[in-house]
Motif scaffolding. Structure first.
Motif, PDB file in Angstrom:
ATOM      1  N   UNK A  87      -7.141  11.810  -3.446  1.00  0.00           N
ATOM      2  CA  UNK A  87      -6.033  13.239  -4.659  1.00  0.00           C
ATOM      3  C   UNK A  87      -4.902  13.601  -4.233  1.00  0.00           C
ATOM      4  N   UNK A  88      -6.155  14.949  -3.469  1.00  0.00           N
ATOM      5  CA  UNK A  88      -5.409  15.620  -2.683  1.00  0.00           C
ATOM      6  C   UNK A  88      -4.894  15.043  -1.297  1.00  0.00           C
ATOM      7  N   UNK A  89      -4.915  14.623  -0.661  1.00  0.00           N
ATOM      8  CA  UNK A  89      -4.252  13.693   0.294  1.00  0.00           C
ATOM      9  C   UNK A  89      -2.709  12.854   0.332  1.00  0.00           C
ATOM     10  N   UNK A  90      -2.885  12.037  -1.323  1.00  0.00           N
ATOM     11  CA  UNK A  90      -1.447  11.707  -1.558  1.00  0.00           C
ATOM     12  C   UNK A  90      -0.876  13.135  -2.372  1.00  0.00           C
ATOM     13  N   UNK A  91      -1.282  14.157  -2.309  1.00  0.00           N
ATOM     14  CA  UNK A  91      -0.384  15.431  -3.074  1.00  0.00           C
ATOM     15  C   UNK A  91       0.333  15.333  -1.846  1.00  0.00           C
ATOM     16  N   UNK A 105      -3.515   2.734  -5.953  1.00  0.00           N
ATOM     17  CA  UNK A 105      -3.167   2.595  -4.436  1.00  0.00           C
ATOM     18  C   UNK A 105      -4.637   3.549  -4.551  1.00  0.00           C
ATOM     19  N   UNK A 106      -4.281   4.414  -5.034  1.00  0.00           N
ATOM     20  CA  UNK A 106      -6.131   5.326  -5.024  1.00  0.00           C
ATOM     21  C   UNK A 106      -6.683   4.874  -4.915  1.00  0.00           C
ATOM     22  N   UNK A 107      -7.019   3.403  -6.421  1.00  0.00           N
ATOM     23  CA  UNK A 107      -8.655   3.035  -6.368  1.00  0.00           C
ATOM     24  C   UNK A 107      -8.608   2.679  -4.740  1.00  0.00           C
ATOM     25  N   UNK A 108      -7.641   1.096  -4.644  1.00  0.00           N
ATOM     26  CA  UNK A 108      -7.562   0.491  -3.544  1.00  0.00           C
ATOM     27  C   UNK A 108      -7.370   0.952  -1.759  1.00  0.00           C
ATOM     28  N   UNK A 109      -7.289   2.557  -2.304  1.00  0.00           N
ATOM     29  CA  UNK A 109      -8.055   2.897  -0.918  1.00  0.00           C
ATOM     30  C   UNK A 109      -9.469   3.532  -0.551  1.00  0.00           C
ATOM     31  N   UNK A 110      -9.921   3.950  -2.050  1.00  0.00           N
ATOM     32  CA  UNK A 110     -11.116   4.226  -1.836  1.00  0.00           C
ATOM     33  C   UNK A 110     -12.170   3.034  -1.721  1.00  0.00           C
ATOM     34  N   UNK A 111     -11.405   1.515  -2.096  1.00  0.00           N
ATOM     35  CA  UNK A 111     -12.373   0.484  -0.972  1.00  0.00           C
ATOM     36  C   UNK A 111     -12.358   0.129   0.242  1.00  0.00           C
ATOM     37  N   UNK A 112     -10.802   0.428   0.418  1.00  0.00           N
ATOM     38  CA  UNK A 112     -10.557   0.226   1.962  1.00  0.00           C
ATOM     39  C   UNK A 112     -11.194   1.166   3.012  1.00  0.00           C
ATOM     40  N   UNK A 113     -11.365   2.749   2.407  1.00  0.00           N
ATOM     41  CA  UNK A 113     -12.137   2.947   3.271  1.00  0.00           C
ATOM     42  C   UNK A 113     -13.250   3.295   2.766  1.00  0.00           C
ATOM     43  N   UNK A 144      -0.770   9.509   3.785  1.00  0.00           N
ATOM     44  CA  UNK A 144      -2.001   9.381   3.051  1.00  0.00           C
ATOM     45  C   UNK A 144      -3.354   9.894   3.046  1.00  0.00           C
ATOM     46  N   UNK A 145      -3.547   8.009   2.970  1.00  0.00           N
ATOM     47  CA  UNK A 145      -5.206   7.564   3.319  1.00  0.00           C
ATOM     48  C   UNK A 145      -5.255   7.852   4.561  1.00  0.00           C
ATOM     49  N   UNK A 146      -4.149   7.703   5.626  1.00  0.00           N
ATOM     50  CA  UNK A 146      -5.277   8.141   7.051  1.00  0.00           C
ATOM     51  C   UNK A 146      -5.705   9.556   6.518  1.00  0.00           C
ATOM     52  N   UNK A 147      -4.759  10.468   5.795  1.00  0.00           N
ATOM     53  CA  UNK A 147      -5.748  11.767   5.693  1.00  0.00           C
ATOM     54  C   UNK A 147      -6.509  12.293   5.037  1.00  0.00           C
ATOM     55  N   UNK A 148      -7.071  10.815   4.211  1.00  0.00           N
ATOM     56  CA  UNK A 148      -8.028  11.222   3.072  1.00  0.00           C
ATOM     57  C   UNK A 148      -8.920  10.905   4.176  1.00  0.00           C
ATOM     58  N   UNK A 149      -9.019   9.653   5.127  1.00  0.00           N
ATOM     59  CA  UNK A 149      -9.865   9.401   5.930  1.00  0.00           C
ATOM     60  C   UNK A 149     -10.359  10.725   6.898  1.00  0.00           C
ATOM     61  N   UNK A 150      -9.385  10.923   7.619  1.00  0.00           N
ATOM     62  CA  UNK A 150      -9.825  12.734   8.001  1.00  0.00           C
ATOM     63  C   UNK A 150     -11.006  13.418   7.089  1.00  0.00           C
ATOM     64  N   UNK A 151     -10.543  13.729   6.133  1.00  0.00           N
ATOM     65  CA  UNK A 151     -10.757  14.769   4.888  1.00  0.00           C
ATOM     66  C   UNK A 151     -12.062  14.096   5.117  1.00  0.00           C
ATOM     67  N   UNK A 152     -12.221  12.721   4.591  1.00  0.00           N
ATOM     68  CA  UNK A 152     -13.647  12.272   3.994  1.00  0.00           C
ATOM     69  C   UNK A 152     -14.499  12.025   5.181  1.00  0.00           C
ATOM     70  N   UNK A 153     -14.035  12.031   6.765  1.00  0.00           N
ATOM     71  CA  UNK A 153     -15.212  12.179   7.734  1.00  0.00           C
ATOM     72  C   UNK A 153     -15.445  13.645   8.080  1.00  0.00           C
ATOM     73  N   UNK A 154     -14.709  14.788   7.851  1.00  0.00           N
ATOM     74  CA  UNK A 154     -14.851  16.113   8.526  1.00  0.00           C
ATOM     75  C   UNK A 154     -16.008  16.457   8.040  1.00  0.00           C
TER      76      UNK A 154
END
Ligand SMILES: Cc1cc2nc3c(=O)[nH]c(=O)nc-3n(C[C@H](O)[C@H](O)[C@H](O)COP(=O)(O)OP(=O)(O)OC[C@H]3O[C@@H](n4cnc5c(N)ncnc54)[C@H](O)[C@@H]3O)c2cc1C
Ligand code: FES
Ligand code: FES
Lengths: 154, 267
Positions: A87-91, A105-113, A144-154
């Protein structure tokens, strides 16, 4: 028919008609209106939630079919006042305009990641095949999803 | 959109489901992933009075090895197939195919048994079960039987399944050299044309979906394969019910079939 399921960590139990979809049940019985209904026939992905951790289109599931499951909707993503990294990354990346498609989009992104913590842009685009956005042109959603991946992996 | 009223029964075993089918006959329909049936019910294209949910029957969702064969339970989802190590290594053509069905959400819910029973003329698996010479294992009130893929599809949304029969599993031989080529319908992501080819030395088996109302084995291509460099030109030989719609008329579809067969033969 009596059903019970865990939604966003909370137990719910209701007596409902078998023809009620999970999307309708969430919106009308539980007031969880973050799950949107666009096409209502499995085309657009606006209604995506996760069922036992896997993304699914809630308009094309009967609530009775997922009796006993664990459901997460967009309302279950944030931790209190702290948004989920997706959600942060989308914002931060202007991943939405009108916002209608965003919960899906966010819920599908969660499955992708979950299945692919370091996706390529192309893998994200393929992952979003079932989610339509009529506003953004998708570039910022992918970003956004790329950025979310970075945040989650950080 | 809300479907017409129906009674919903969750079957806990294959025999219970068969008993229910026998009891309710024409009025009943099985429900597995629901990703063909539920949209059809919302649109009133289908109006069953009784829905028998077989999604929770244990034993219908395993993937196992039996000698030289791989046995896939009818309730395995497209995602189960994509994620199975066994299928990726010994039946790679099926994993390749499943990966291109619909989208993540559809693959998480839709099942191989449901797809075969539904027999959508634009579905992907039919081409592959034909090219692999898979066998469809079914069970009904008269007991179990096995239907060869080549005898399973009878027409648009029509199969050799009897009213009281359930697909329980699909039995595939292991396939070393196979590939599936799909030309996507750009909006729905279904196949406009899909071609599966399984090669073994200088022989080939070719399954074609999306072209005729009934998916078929392109035997004219198979016969021409070893002797001719132009085997793909026979892709629609003998097909007299070419489909036609606003995405692809007959002439275009016939041409596309040849192009996709050529790709599959050369892959
Ligand atoms: C948006 C979208 C995109 C799609 N894209 C593709 C695609 O690209 N390629 C493709 O091939 N498919 C595609 N599909 C279809 C998808 O693969 C379906 O999941 C599949 O066709 C049906 O499987 P199901 O388990 O959902 O069956 P259901 O919808 O539950 O059932 C379908 C039919 O089969 C019967 N049935 C179900 N299980 C059995 C059984 N074990 N024995 C006997 N009868 C049974 C039911 O009674 C019903 O008549 C798509 C679907 C959607 C919604
Ligand atoms: S509302 Fe469910 S997919 Fe469009
Ligand atoms: S932000 Fe408007 S539909 Fe996606």
């Amino acid at each position: 028919m009596q059903i019970s399921m865990t939604i966003n960590g909370k137990e719910y139990s209701h007596d409902i008609e078998p023809r009620i979809s999970l999307a309708q049940y969430l919106r009308e019985n539980l007031n969880l209106t973050g799950t949107h209904i666009g096409c209502d026939t499995s085309g657009c992905g606006a209604c995506t939630v996760t069922v036992d951790g896997a993304a699914a289109k809630a308009c094309t599931l009967l609530a009775v079919q997922v009796d006993g499951s664990e459901i997460t909707t967009i309302e279950g993503m944030a931790n209190g006042n702290e948004m989920h990294p997706i959600q942060e990354a989308f914002k931060e990346n202007h991943g939405l305009q009108c916002g209608f498609c965003t919960p899906g989009m966010v819920m599908t992104a969660a499955d992708i990641l979950k299945n692919n913590p370091n996706p390529t842009d192309e893998e994200i685009r393929h992952g979003l095949e079932g989610n339509f956005c009529r506003c953004t042109g998708y570039h910022n959603i992918v970003k956004s999803i790329q950025h979310a991946a970075e945040k989650i992996n950080a | 959109m809300i479907p017409a009223k129906f009674d919903y029964i969750k079957a806990s075993s294959v025999s219970e489901a068969i008993g229910l089918l026998e009891k309710h006959g024409d009025d009943a329909k099985l429900l597995s992933g629901g990703h063909s049936l539920i949209p059809a019910m919302k649109l009133r294209l289908s109006r069953p009075e009784v829905l028998i949910d077989i999604g929770g029957i244990s034993g219908l969702n395993s993937i196992s090895e039996d000698g030289n064969e791989i046995v896939i339970g009818a309730n395995c989802t497209h995602a189960d197939i994509v994620n199975s190590d066994r299928i990726n290594s010994d039946l790679n053509i099926l994993a390749q195919t499943a990966k291109h069905i619909g989208d993540i959400q559809v693959r998480n819910r839709g099942t191989i048994g449901g797809s075969l029973a539904h027999a959508d003329p634009a579905a992907d698996y039919p081409a592959v079960v034909l090219a692999c010479d898979a066998k469809i294992e079914v069970e009904g009130k008269g007991g179990k039987r096995t239907i060869p893929a080549t005898e399973f599809f009878l027409g648009i949304f029509t199969t050799a399944l009897a009213e009281d029969e359930i697909i329980t599993a699909i039995r595939f031989p292991k396939v070393a050299n196979g590939n599936y080529q799909k030309f996507f319908q750009s909006a729905s992501r279904f196949a406009v044309v899909g071609v599966a080819a399984v090669k073994d030395g200088d022989s080939v088996k070719v399954g074609v979906t999306g072209v005729s109302g009934t998916p078929y084995r392109a035997t004219a291509v198979e016969n021409a394969y070893s002797g001719s460099s132009d085997a793909a030109s026979h892709a629609v030989d003998g097909i007299d019910d070419l489909m036609s719609d606003h995405f692809a008329d007959e002439e275009y579809r016939a041409h596309l079939a040849k192009v996709m067969v050529k790709k599959a033969l050369e892959a």
